[in-house]
Design an enzyme around this catalytic site. Structure first.
Site, short mmCIF file in Angstrom:
data_model
loop_
_atom_site.label_atom_id
_atom_site.label_comp_id
_atom_site.label_asym_id
_atom_site.label_seq_id
_atom_site.Cartn_x
_atom_site.Cartn_y
_atom_site.Cartn_z
N CYS A 1 69.94 26.28 25.46
CA CYS A 1 69.35 27.34 25.26
C CYS A 1 68.21 27.09 26.28
O CYS A 1 67.16 26.24 26.16
CB CYS A 1 68.96 26.99 23.97
SG CYS A 1 67.59 28.49 23.71
N CYS B 1 64.47 28.41 25.09
CA CYS B 1 63.74 27.42 24.20
C CYS B 1 64.30 26.17 23.68
O CYS B 1 64.75 25.47 24.42
CB CYS B 1 63.03 28.27 22.86
SG CYS B 1 64.26 29.17 22.18
N SER B 2 64.77 26.33 22.32
CA SER B 2 65.59 25.30 22.04
C SER B 2 66.38 25.80 20.90
O SER B 2 66.84 24.99 19.72
CB SER B 2 64.97 23.72 21.53
OG SER B 2 64.03 24.11 20.54
N CYS B 3 66.92 26.86 20.86
CA CYS B 3 67.98 27.52 20.08
C CYS B 3 68.96 26.79 19.66
O CYS B 3 69.67 26.29 20.64
CB CYS B 3 68.40 29.04 20.32
SG CYS B 3 67.06 30.15 20.60
#
Length: 143
Positions: free
Chosen positions: A49, A52-54
């Site tokens: 991702c 962000c950090s999906c």
């Protein structure tokens, strides 16, 4: 993943409608779409991702720190083979690497390639071969 390895109908469902497939196990993805991709001898998939950090938390739990790091997020897109090598995943040059970028509305899971020599293994033994990292795609299934 193990059921996808052993049940062709479930594998097709997971590839066609990830949300419906994981709902069979009581996992609810909410409004987020789960999209499964499959590793083959010709294609290796890895998930990132970049914004962000999906991450598919309902399915895989808390994301590892490295997944959230700016280093992983940026380098995986630019130099995926090098990042995979750092995880110990060395792919032949003729294997295509596909990088999948998760978003706020879409999460990915990798169905790792089933290791050779596992045809006689039962479901319990096969489960031990699947790791969170193999479902992100940075490593292969154990075996």
């Amino acid at each position: 993943v193990v059921r996808a390895w052993t049940d062709p109908d479930f594998r097709e469902l997971l590839l066609r409608d990830g949300n419906a497939a994981v709902a069979e196990y009581g996992v609810k993805m909410g409004e987020t779409v789960l999209y499964a991709v499959e590793n083959t001898p010709e294609v290796h998939n890895v998930v990132v991702c970049t914004l962000c950090s999906c991450y598919p938390k309902p399915l895989l739990g808390i994301p590892p720190d490295w997944y959230k790091s700016r280093n992983y997020r940026s380098r995986t897109v630019r130099e995926p083979r090098e990042v995979l090598r750092e995880f110990g995943t060395n792919l032949p040059d003729d294997v295509e690497v596909r990088v999948h970028d998760s978003t706020a509305d879409l999460r990915y899971i990798v169905i790792p390639e089933r290791p050779e020599g596992t045809a006689d293994m039962d479901e319990t033994a096969l489960r031990k071969l699947v790791t969170r990292d193999s479902m992100i795609g940075v490593v292969r299934a154990l075996g």
